[in-house]
Design a protein around this motif. Structure first.
Motif, PDB file in Angstrom:
ATOM      1  N   ARG A  99     -34.611 -28.233-100.486  1.00 56.91           N
ATOM      2  CA  ARG A  99     -34.755 -28.622-101.896  1.00 56.91           C
ATOM      3  C   ARG A  99     -34.016 -27.666-102.840  1.00 56.91           C
ATOM      4  NH1 ARG A  99     -39.947 -26.988-100.398  1.00 56.91           N
ATOM      5  NH2 ARG A  99     -40.758 -25.188-101.511  1.00 56.91           N
ATOM      6  N   TYR A 100     -33.544 -26.525-102.315  1.00 58.72           N
ATOM      7  CA  TYR A 100     -32.808 -25.553-103.126  1.00 58.72           C
ATOM      8  C   TYR A 100     -31.303 -25.589-102.863  1.00 58.72           C
ATOM      9  CZ  TYR A 100     -37.533 -23.979-103.842  1.00 58.72           C
ATOM     10  OH  TYR A 100     -38.867 -23.944-104.152  1.00 58.72           O
ATOM     11  N   TRP A 101     -30.864 -26.455-101.970  1.00 62.07           N
ATOM     12  CA  TRP A 101     -29.439 -26.565-101.680  1.00 62.07           C
ATOM     13  C   TRP A 101     -28.697 -27.127-102.883  1.00 62.07           C
ATOM     14  CZ3 TRP A 101     -29.741 -29.383 -96.295  1.00 62.07           C
ATOM     15  CH2 TRP A 101     -30.284 -28.513 -95.343  1.00 62.07           C
ATOM     16  N   GLY A 102     -27.454 -26.714-103.028  1.00 62.39           N
ATOM     17  CA  GLY A 102     -26.588 -27.269-104.066  1.00 62.39           C
ATOM     18  C   GLY A 102     -26.864 -26.752-105.464  1.00 62.39           C
ATOM     19  N   LYS A 103     -27.649 -25.708-105.584  1.00 60.11           N
ATOM     20  CA  LYS A 103     -27.998 -25.158-106.901  1.00 60.11           C
ATOM     21  C   LYS A 103     -27.350 -23.790-107.156  1.00 60.11           C
ATOM     22  CE  LYS A 103     -32.481 -27.509-106.680  1.00 60.11           C
ATOM     23  NZ  LYS A 103     -32.216 -28.619-107.545  1.00 60.11           N
ATOM     24  N   GLY A 104     -26.563 -23.308-106.213  1.00 65.31           N
ATOM     25  CA  GLY A 104     -25.907 -22.010-106.355  1.00 65.31           C
ATOM     26  C   GLY A 104     -26.786 -20.827-105.993  1.00 65.31           C
ATOM     27  N   ILE A 105     -28.017 -21.073-105.581  1.00 65.66           N
ATOM     28  CA  ILE A 105     -28.948 -19.984-105.269  1.00 65.66           C
ATOM     29  C   ILE A 105     -28.469 -19.194-104.057  1.00 65.66           C
ATOM     30  CG2 ILE A 105     -31.311 -19.409-104.572  1.00 65.66           C
ATOM     31  CD1 ILE A 105     -32.175 -21.995-106.122  1.00 65.66           C
ATOM     32  N   ALA A 106     -28.042 -19.879-103.011  1.00 65.64           N
ATOM     33  CA  ALA A 106     -27.606 -19.187-101.795  1.00 65.64           C
ATOM     34  C   ALA A 106     -26.393 -18.302-102.082  1.00 65.64           C
ATOM     35  CB  ALA A 106     -27.277 -20.187-100.689  1.00 65.64           C
ATOM     36  N   THR A 107     -25.418 -18.829-102.799  1.00 63.04           N
ATOM     37  CA  THR A 107     -24.222 -18.041-103.116  1.00 63.04           C
ATOM     38  C   THR A 107     -24.601 -16.791-103.892  1.00 63.04           C
ATOM     39  OG1 THR A 107     -22.871 -20.043-103.150  1.00 63.04           O
ATOM     40  CG2 THR A 107     -21.966 -18.104-104.263  1.00 63.04           C
ATOM     41  N   ARG A 108     -25.438 -16.952-104.906  1.00 63.31           N
ATOM     42  CA  ARG A 108     -25.820 -15.800-105.731  1.00 63.31           C
ATOM     43  C   ARG A 108     -26.678 -14.812-104.934  1.00 63.31           C
ATOM     44  NH1 ARG A 108     -27.933 -19.567-109.405  1.00 63.31           N
ATOM     45  NH2 ARG A 108     -29.674 -18.169-109.777  1.00 63.31           N
ATOM     46  N   ALA A 109     -27.565 -15.321-104.077  1.00 65.59           N
ATOM     47  CA  ALA A 109     -28.436 -14.434-103.292  1.00 65.59           C
ATOM     48  C   ALA A 109     -27.636 -13.642-102.261  1.00 65.59           C
ATOM     49  CB  ALA A 109     -29.540 -15.240-102.618  1.00 65.59           C
ATOM     50  N   LEU A 140     -19.902 -21.937 -98.497  1.00 65.79           N
ATOM     51  CA  LEU A 140     -20.568 -20.806 -99.143  1.00 65.79           C
ATOM     52  C   LEU A 140     -19.825 -19.510 -98.829  1.00 65.79           C
ATOM     53  CD1 LEU A 140     -24.328 -20.010 -99.292  1.00 65.79           C
ATOM     54  CD2 LEU A 140     -22.725 -18.298 -98.554  1.00 65.79           C
ATOM     55  N   LEU A 141     -19.532 -19.283 -97.565  1.00 68.90           N
ATOM     56  CA  LEU A 141     -18.851 -18.046 -97.170  1.00 68.90           C
ATOM     57  C   LEU A 141     -17.456 -17.967 -97.787  1.00 68.90           C
ATOM     58  CD1 LEU A 141     -20.018 -17.941 -93.458  1.00 68.90           C
ATOM     59  CD2 LEU A 141     -20.784 -16.435 -95.318  1.00 68.90           C
ATOM     60  N   GLN A 142     -16.746 -19.064 -97.829  1.00 69.34           N
ATOM     61  CA  GLN A 142     -15.415 -19.062 -98.436  1.00 69.34           C
ATOM     62  C   GLN A 142     -15.492 -18.775 -99.932  1.00 69.34           C
ATOM     63  OE1 GLN A 142     -13.693 -22.770 -97.108  1.00 69.34           O
ATOM     64  NE2 GLN A 142     -13.499 -22.030 -95.017  1.00 69.34           N
ATOM     65  N   ARG A 143     -16.502 -19.315-100.615  1.00 73.38           N
ATOM     66  CA  ARG A 143     -16.691 -19.005-102.049  1.00 73.38           C
ATOM     67  C   ARG A 143     -16.881 -17.511-102.273  1.00 73.38           C
ATOM     68  NH1 ARG A 143     -19.693 -23.777-102.202  1.00 73.38           N
ATOM     69  NH2 ARG A 143     -21.638 -22.703-101.826  1.00 73.38           N
ATOM     70  N   GLU A 162     -19.137 -22.087 -82.400  1.00 75.60           N
ATOM     71  CA  GLU A 162     -19.376 -21.124 -83.478  1.00 75.60           C
ATOM     72  C   GLU A 162     -18.074 -20.631 -84.086  1.00 75.60           C
ATOM     73  OE1 GLU A 162     -23.584 -19.070 -82.254  1.00 75.60           O
ATOM     74  OE2 GLU A 162     -21.763 -18.148 -81.471  1.00 75.60           O
ATOM     75  N   ARG A 163     -18.181 -20.203 -85.353  1.00 77.39           N
ATOM     76  CA  ARG A 163     -17.058 -19.591 -86.070  1.00 77.39           C
ATOM     77  C   ARG A 163     -17.522 -18.257 -86.633  1.00 77.39           C
ATOM     78  NH1 ARG A 163     -14.688 -23.114 -90.611  1.00 77.39           N
ATOM     79  NH2 ARG A 163     -13.187 -21.441 -90.603  1.00 77.39           N
ATOM     80  N   LEU A 164     -16.630 -17.279 -86.609  1.00 83.97           N
ATOM     81  CA  LEU A 164     -16.894 -15.953 -87.154  1.00 83.97           C
ATOM     82  C   LEU A 164     -16.144 -15.817 -88.470  1.00 83.97           C
ATOM     83  CD1 LEU A 164     -17.942 -12.992 -86.851  1.00 83.97           C
ATOM     84  CD2 LEU A 164     -15.808 -12.511 -85.634  1.00 83.97           C
ATOM     85  N   PHE A 165     -16.863 -15.394 -89.513  1.00 82.43           N
ATOM     86  CA  PHE A 165     -16.277 -15.130 -90.818  1.00 82.43           C
ATOM     87  C   PHE A 165     -16.413 -13.650 -91.122  1.00 82.43           C
ATOM     88  CE2 PHE A 165     -16.885 -19.626 -91.090  1.00 82.43           C
ATOM     89  CZ  PHE A 165     -15.920 -20.073 -91.977  1.00 82.43           C
ATOM     90  N   VAL A 166     -15.416 -13.088 -91.819  1.00 76.81           N
ATOM     91  CA  VAL A 166     -15.404 -11.660 -92.134  1.00 76.81           C
ATOM     92  C   VAL A 166     -15.096 -11.469 -93.614  1.00 76.81           C
ATOM     93  CG1 VAL A 166     -14.258  -9.453 -91.648  1.00 76.81           C
ATOM     94  CG2 VAL A 166     -14.602 -11.104 -89.801  1.00 76.81           C
ATOM     95  N   LEU A 167     -15.811 -10.543 -94.226  1.00 80.78           N
ATOM     96  CA  LEU A 167     -15.539 -10.110 -95.598  1.00 80.78           C
ATOM     97  C   LEU A 167     -15.301  -8.609 -95.528  1.00 80.78           C
ATOM     98  CD1 LEU A 167     -15.431 -10.757 -98.658  1.00 80.78           C
ATOM     99  CD2 LEU A 167     -17.869 -10.156 -98.721  1.00 80.78           C
ATOM    100  N   ARG A 168     -14.096  -8.197 -95.781  1.00 79.63           N
ATOM    101  CA  ARG A 168     -13.739  -6.787 -95.713  1.00 79.63           C
ATOM    102  C   ARG A 168     -13.852  -6.154 -97.097  1.00 79.63           C
ATOM    103  NH1 ARG A 168     -12.581  -6.014 -90.692  1.00 79.63           N
ATOM    104  NH2 ARG A 168     -11.246  -7.356 -89.483  1.00 79.63           N
ATOM    105  N   ALA A 169     -14.327  -4.911 -97.127  1.00 81.94           N
ATOM    106  CA  ALA A 169     -14.441  -4.186 -98.394  1.00 81.94           C
ATOM    107  C   ALA A 169     -13.057  -3.909 -98.957  1.00 81.94           C
ATOM    108  CB  ALA A 169     -15.214  -2.884 -98.217  1.00 81.94           C
ATOM    109  N   ASN A 170     -12.117  -3.589 -98.081  1.00 83.13           N
ATOM    110  CA  ASN A 170     -10.753  -3.283 -98.505  1.00 83.13           C
ATOM    111  C   ASN A 170      -9.797  -3.913 -97.496  1.00 83.13           C
ATOM    112  OD1 ASN A 170      -8.382  -2.272 -99.450  1.00 83.13           O
ATOM    113  ND2 ASN A 170      -8.954  -0.121 -99.278  1.00 83.13           N
ATOM    114  N   PRO A 171      -9.454  -5.215 -97.710  1.00 82.35           N
ATOM    115  CA  PRO A 171      -8.654  -5.932 -96.714  1.00 82.35           C
ATOM    116  C   PRO A 171      -7.313  -5.282 -96.394  1.00 82.35           C
ATOM    117  CG  PRO A 171      -9.359  -7.400 -98.484  1.00 82.35           C
ATOM    118  CD  PRO A 171      -9.775  -6.014 -98.855  1.00 82.35           C
ATOM    119  N   SER A 172      -6.717  -4.580 -97.334  1.00 85.28           N
ATOM    120  CA  SER A 172      -5.383  -4.006 -97.084  1.00 85.28           C
ATOM    121  C   SER A 172      -5.434  -2.781 -96.173  1.00 85.28           C
ATOM    122  CB  SER A 172      -4.720  -3.632 -98.403  1.00 85.28           C
ATOM    123  OG  SER A 172      -5.485  -2.638 -99.066  1.00 85.28           O
ATOM    124  N   SER A 173      -6.637  -2.220 -95.961  1.00 84.69           N
ATOM    125  CA  SER A 173      -6.739  -1.016 -95.129  1.00 84.69           C
ATOM    126  C   SER A 173      -6.890  -1.343 -93.650  1.00 84.69           C
ATOM    127  CB  SER A 173      -7.905  -0.151 -95.600  1.00 84.69           C
ATOM    128  OG  SER A 173      -9.137  -0.786 -95.304  1.00 84.69           O
TER     129      SER A 173
END
Length: 174
Positions: A99-109, A140-143, A162-173
């Motif tokens: 019931r909370y999907w599509g409201k931006g809560i997950a992205t912000r959390a 969500l992860l891409q956003r 399965e797919r693995l997603f990564v968010l790097r603090a400093n991608p150029s390093s």
């Protein structure tokens, strides 16, 4: 571990006392379309949450950080969690009631959790593993700036679906 306050909700450190409210939310069959299953009972969930209150793996090598998403209305919307490794990497997970999907809560959390992990827990890089068919989580992860991981970063064993997603603090390093 501390409370994180954001517009519209707070991230509360998860405790066994959250089990009754979370049991109701986690009994939502829609959230298990891709994996897992609802908790067996409030008592079982309370026991699981009690084990996680240590905030550490038994061998002490990982921090287990779990927050309940509490809306300002008082309702719980779901949870966000991170397993923080000693190398500055965190594996993330999140669940919201349908019931909370599509409201931006997950992205912000998840964004708020990442900010807290970086500011207070020494996290640089974040990873998330999702089922390939889970388009909602992929978006969500891409956003949030996560990128699909290539074979060179796959030190983690994945199942075929399965797919693995990564968010790097400093991608150029890297």
């Amino acid at each position: 571990m501390r409370v994180v306050t954001e517009r519209g909700f707070t991230l509360e450190p998860q405790f066994a006392a959250h089990a009754p409210a979370m049991f109701e939310l986690l009994s939502d069959a829609a959230i298990y379309e891709f994996e897992n299953e609802p908790p067996a009972s409030v008592a079982a969930l309370r026991q699981r949450f009690k084990r996680l209150e240590s905030r550490r793996s038994p061998d002490g090598s990982q921090q287990w950080l779990n927050w309940v998403i509490r809306l300002h209305s008082g309702d719980v919307a779901g949870y966000v969690q991170a397993t923080v490794h000693g190398d500055g990497r965190a594996a993330l997970a999140y669940v919201l009631g349908s019931r909370y999907w599509g409201k931006g809560i997950a992205t912000r959390a998840v964004r708020a959790m990442i900010g807290e992990l970086r500011a207070k827990h020494g996290v640089n890089d974040c990873i998330a593993i999702i089922k390939s068919r889970n388009a909602r989580s992929s978006r969500l992860l891409q956003r949030l700036g996560f990128l699909g991981a290539g074979p060179e970063t796959r030190a983690i064993a994945l199942e075929d679906d399965e797919r693995l997603f990564v968010l790097r603090a400093n991608p150029s390093s890297r």
